[in-house]
Design a protein around this motif. Structure first.
Motif, PDB file in Angstrom:
ATOM      1  N   TYR A  72       0.813  -1.220   0.000  1.00  0.00           N
ATOM      2  CA  TYR A  72       0.000   0.000   0.000  1.00  0.00           C
ATOM      3  C   TYR A  72       0.846   1.269   0.000  1.00  0.00           C
ATOM      4  CZ  TYR A  72      -2.836   3.910   1.411  1.00  0.00           C
ATOM      5  OH  TYR A  72      -3.397   5.152   1.459  1.00  0.00           O
ATOM      6  N   PRO A  73       1.767   1.454   0.942  1.00  0.00           N
ATOM      7  CA  PRO A  73       2.467   2.747   0.987  1.00  0.00           C
ATOM      8  C   PRO A  73       3.334   3.045  -0.224  1.00  0.00           C
ATOM      9  CG  PRO A  73       3.409   1.210   2.581  1.00  0.00           C
ATOM     10  CD  PRO A  73       2.141   0.587   2.080  1.00  0.00           C
ATOM     11  N   LEU A  74       3.965   2.033  -0.834  1.00  0.00           N
ATOM     12  CA  LEU A  74       4.863   2.301  -1.962  1.00  0.00           C
ATOM     13  C   LEU A  74       4.158   3.038  -3.101  1.00  0.00           C
ATOM     14  CD1 LEU A  74       7.451   2.064  -3.650  1.00  0.00           C
ATOM     15  CD2 LEU A  74       6.730  -0.277  -4.248  1.00  0.00           C
ATOM     16  N   PRO A  75       3.092   2.492  -3.696  1.00  0.00           N
ATOM     17  CA  PRO A  75       2.479   3.215  -4.813  1.00  0.00           C
ATOM     18  C   PRO A  75       1.803   4.514  -4.412  1.00  0.00           C
ATOM     19  CG  PRO A  75       1.173   1.284  -4.259  1.00  0.00           C
ATOM     20  CD  PRO A  75       2.449   1.181  -3.470  1.00  0.00           C
ATOM     21  N   VAL A  76       1.317   4.598  -3.169  1.00  0.00           N
ATOM     22  CA  VAL A  76       0.697   5.850  -2.715  1.00  0.00           C
ATOM     23  C   VAL A  76       1.736   6.956  -2.642  1.00  0.00           C
ATOM     24  CG1 VAL A  76      -0.368   7.010  -0.745  1.00  0.00           C
ATOM     25  CG2 VAL A  76      -1.250   4.839  -1.504  1.00  0.00           C
ATOM     26  N   ILE A  77       2.903   6.642  -2.091  1.00  0.00           N
ATOM     27  CA  ILE A  77       3.964   7.642  -2.006  1.00  0.00           C
ATOM     28  C   ILE A  77       4.355   8.121  -3.398  1.00  0.00           C
ATOM     29  CG2 ILE A  77       6.412   7.970  -1.424  1.00  0.00           C
ATOM     30  CD1 ILE A  77       5.899   6.078   0.983  1.00  0.00           C
ATOM     31  N   VAL A  78       4.498   7.186  -4.331  1.00  0.00           N
ATOM     32  CA  VAL A  78       4.933   7.542  -5.689  1.00  0.00           C
ATOM     33  C   VAL A  78       3.890   8.410  -6.390  1.00  0.00           C
ATOM     34  CG1 VAL A  78       5.521   6.644  -7.969  1.00  0.00           C
ATOM     35  CG2 VAL A  78       6.416   5.523  -5.926  1.00  0.00           C
ATOM     36  N   ILE A  79       2.625   8.022  -6.356  1.00  0.00           N
ATOM     37  CA  ILE A  79       1.607   8.785  -7.086  1.00  0.00           C
ATOM     38  C   ILE A  79       1.335  10.113  -6.379  1.00  0.00           C
ATOM     39  CG2 ILE A  79      -0.443   7.798  -5.969  1.00  0.00           C
ATOM     40  CD1 ILE A  79      -0.031   8.697  -9.707  1.00  0.00           C
ATOM     41  N   ALA A  80       1.415  10.138  -5.046  1.00  0.00           N
ATOM     42  CA  ALA A  80       1.211  11.395  -4.314  1.00  0.00           C
ATOM     43  C   ALA A  80       2.304  12.394  -4.671  1.00  0.00           C
ATOM     44  CB  ALA A  80       1.184  11.143  -2.811  1.00  0.00           C
ATOM     45  N   GLU A  81       3.543  11.918  -4.783  1.00  0.00           N
ATOM     46  CA  GLU A  81       4.641  12.812  -5.142  1.00  0.00           C
ATOM     47  C   GLU A  81       4.474  13.331  -6.562  1.00  0.00           C
ATOM     48  OE1 GLU A  81       8.148  11.023  -2.207  1.00  0.00           O
ATOM     49  OE2 GLU A  81       8.226  10.630  -4.369  1.00  0.00           O
ATOM     50  N   LEU A  82       3.980  12.494  -7.470  1.00  0.00           N
ATOM     51  CA  LEU A  82       3.752  12.951  -8.842  1.00  0.00           C
ATOM     52  C   LEU A  82       2.660  14.015  -8.889  1.00  0.00           C
ATOM     53  CD1 LEU A  82       3.907   9.613 -10.888  1.00  0.00           C
ATOM     54  CD2 LEU A  82       5.492  11.533 -11.059  1.00  0.00           C
ATOM     55  N   LEU A  83       1.594  13.782  -8.141  1.00  0.00           N
ATOM     56  CA  LEU A  83       0.493  14.746  -8.116  1.00  0.00           C
ATOM     57  C   LEU A  83       0.888  16.030  -7.390  1.00  0.00           C
ATOM     58  CD1 LEU A  83      -2.639  12.519  -7.402  1.00  0.00           C
ATOM     59  CD2 LEU A  83      -2.399  14.131  -9.297  1.00  0.00           C
ATOM     60  N   GLY A  84       1.727  15.884  -6.358  1.00  0.00           N
ATOM     61  CA  GLY A  84       2.113  17.048  -5.573  1.00  0.00           C
ATOM     62  C   GLY A  84       1.302  17.207  -4.311  1.00  0.00           C
ATOM     63  N   ILE A  85       0.778  16.093  -3.786  1.00  0.00           N
ATOM     64  CA  ILE A  85       0.059  16.138  -2.515  1.00  0.00           C
ATOM     65  C   ILE A  85       0.887  15.389  -1.476  1.00  0.00           C
ATOM     66  CG2 ILE A  85      -2.208  16.356  -3.588  1.00  0.00           C
ATOM     67  CD1 ILE A  85      -2.666  13.429  -3.161  1.00  0.00           C
ATOM     68  N   PRO A  86       0.707  15.684  -0.196  1.00  0.00           N
ATOM     69  CA  PRO A  86       1.584  15.112   0.831  1.00  0.00           C
ATOM     70  C   PRO A  86       1.441  13.592   0.947  1.00  0.00           C
ATOM     71  CG  PRO A  86       0.379  17.012   1.679  1.00  0.00           C
ATOM     72  CD  PRO A  86      -0.252  16.649   0.378  1.00  0.00           C
ATOM     73  N   ALA A  87       2.518  12.858   0.659  1.00  0.00           N
ATOM     74  CA  ALA A  87       2.493  11.408   0.838  1.00  0.00           C
ATOM     75  C   ALA A  87       2.300  11.044   2.306  1.00  0.00           C
ATOM     76  CB  ALA A  87       3.789  10.805   0.312  1.00  0.00           C
ATOM     77  N   SER A  88       2.624  11.981   3.199  1.00  0.00           N
ATOM     78  CA  SER A  88       2.452  11.735   4.633  1.00  0.00           C
ATOM     79  C   SER A  88       0.980  11.596   5.018  1.00  0.00           C
ATOM     80  CB  SER A  88       3.084  12.869   5.440  1.00  0.00           C
ATOM     81  OG  SER A  88       2.529  14.121   5.063  1.00  0.00           O
ATOM     82  N   ASP A  89       0.080  11.981   4.108  1.00  0.00           N
ATOM     83  CA  ASP A  89      -1.356  11.844   4.364  1.00  0.00           C
ATOM     84  C   ASP A  89      -1.883  10.472   3.957  1.00  0.00           C
ATOM     85  OD1 ASP A  89      -1.611  14.363   5.409  1.00  0.00           O
ATOM     86  OD2 ASP A  89      -2.341  15.288   3.563  1.00  0.00           O
ATOM     87  N   ARG A  90      -0.981   9.515   3.694  1.00  0.00           N
ATOM     88  CA  ARG A  90      -1.437   8.238   3.132  1.00  0.00           C
ATOM     89  C   ARG A  90      -2.363   7.463   4.071  1.00  0.00           C
ATOM     90  NH1 ARG A  90       4.160   7.622   3.829  1.00  0.00           N
ATOM     91  NH2 ARG A  90       4.852   5.956   5.243  1.00  0.00           N
ATOM     92  N   ALA A  91      -2.216   7.639   5.387  1.00  0.00           N
ATOM     93  CA  ALA A  91      -3.142   6.969   6.305  1.00  0.00           C
ATOM     94  C   ALA A  91      -4.560   7.512   6.119  1.00  0.00           C
ATOM     95  CB  ALA A  91      -2.686   7.151   7.741  1.00  0.00           C
TER      96      ALA A  91
END
Length: 403
Positions: free
Chosen positions: A136-155
């Motif tokens: 779960y966290p790996l692809p969320v971090i990658v796509i969040a960084e591409l979009l420009g939203i905080p990956a830290s909000d993944r929870a």
């Protein structure tokens, strides 16, 4: 393996193809749902390749009031999976540059770094929960960084997305049951949380642009006009949600397939050139998105079975990927299967935009797991937990023993 997956691990009972069964008919009408089901590979391929006959604008045949307090036009605005050419083509071009082979290939070091950090965080406990710790966290971090939203909000994302996916209902166009109405109401409420979240970041970009996909969507023009706030929010929401769900399930499903076939696991460890083929066979064998919806614009004849205009079709790509007319021994996991014309990422104009990224994330993560854990295996005392939806096939919990 198919019997174990389907009957012992709680895979939805509607997914008969995971129980070693072929459909009685490749194309059939369901009186229960009021929709047509397509299970065959060649039939699915025909539908996916012909958007002029088979429209993605399926909301147009959904009865008014099905989605509580929601305008159907607002739901589909900017949503690539519900748009047909030429608008689909124009919107897809806006972000296609972010998923070119070169751009995706350049992400490999970052994906490897994130994967390594996530596995380091697990430590030497001798066990890991693959979905929570990595898939779960790996692809969320990658796509969040591409979009420009905080990956830290993944929870936060996970809480919303889990609620979206926590649905074991088979959707029906007939008179909705009280359960279906409640479920759709809950879904729309969760969806609105996601839209509000993305809208907040989009509003900030309008005054403080950055080098990210969200800014590019805001600044983009189609036919000389900017995208509306609703289009931007729906588009970004799709990229965020679809941009991680597929990879999350791909990673879990691939590990599950290899665990059940230890010989294939050892072959992949010995010869890493087979890892891409392992991933492709996993996508065929346990296709994450089991179905996609289409609507007939005109009458369509499938060998004497005629579907009238304005009918919703559920194209069961997961069943098509088990079609014995196309795949030899379809219920056997063959890691080196070639050719492997699976439809897990779709086909035609709606072929998954993020497929190259998902494949890369899967390859990098699987190789690093092979490097780090020589005896990685499922935990016999903690069975996998599958998504409850009939339209999805993937683990949402996969406890593994690492020592």
């Amino acid at each position: 393996m198919t019997t174990t997956l389907a009957d012992n691990w709680g895979v939805h009972e509607a997914q008969f193809w995971l129980r070693g069964k072929q459909p009685e008919k490749r194309v059939e009408f369901s009186e229960k749902s009021g929709m047509w089901n397509v299970y065959g590979h060649q039939e699915a391929l025909r539908i996916l390749a012909d958007p002029a006959t088979f429209s993605s604008d399926f909301l147009r045949v959904v009865p008014e009031g099905t989605f509580p307090d929601q305008d159907k036009d607002a739901l589909s605005a900017g949503n690539l999976i519900q748009l047909d050419p030429p608008m689909h083509t124009k919107l897809r071009k806006l972000v296609s540059h972010a998923f070119t082979p070169k751009v995706v290939a350049d992400l490999e070091p970052r994906i490897a770094k994130v994967t390594t950090e996530l596995l380091d965080a697990v430590g030497g406990a001798g066990r890991l929960e693959l979905v929570e710790d990595l898939a779960y966290p790996l692809p969320v971090i990658v796509i969040a960084e591409l979009l420009g939203i905080p990956a830290s909000d993944r929870a936060l994302f996970k809480g919303w997305v889990d609620k979206l996916l926590d649905n074991d209902d088979e959707f029906s166009l007939k008179e909705p049951t009280e359960k279906q109405q409640k479920r759709l109401k809950d879904t729309m409420e969760v969806r609105q949380h996601l839209i509000d979240y993305i809208t907040g970041h989009a509003d900030e970009r309008r005054s403080r642009p950055r080098e990210d996909l969200l800014t590019k969507l805001i600044e983009a023009e189609v036919d000389g006009e900017s995208l509306s706030p609703v289009q931007v929010a729906n588009f970004a929401n799709l990229l965020l949600v679809a941009g991680h769900i597929t990879t999350t399930m791909l990673l879990g499903n691939t590990m599950l397939c290899l665990d059940a076939h230890p010989g294939e696991w050892e072959k992949a460890r010995a010869d890493r050139s087979t890892v891409p083929s392992v991933i492709e066979e996993s996508l065929r064998f346990l296709s994450p998105f089991a179905a996609v919806a289409r609507v007939t614009n005109t009458e369509a004849d499938f060998g004497g079975t005629v579907i009238p205009p304005d009918q919703m079709i559920m194209v069961w790509v997961a069943a098509a990927n088990r079609d014995e007319r196309t795949f030899t021994n379809p219920d056997t996991f063959v890691a080196t299967r070639d050719p492997n014309p699976h439809l897990a990422f779709g086909r035609g104009v709606h072929f998954c935009l993020g497929a190259p990224l998902a494949r890369l994330e899967g390859r990098v993560a699987l190789n690093l797991l092979l490097d780090r854990y020589p005896a990685l295996r499922s935990d016999p005392d903690a069975r996998p937990e599958f998504q409850p939806s009939p339209n999805m096939t993937g683990v949402r919990k996969l406890p593994l023993l690492a020592g």
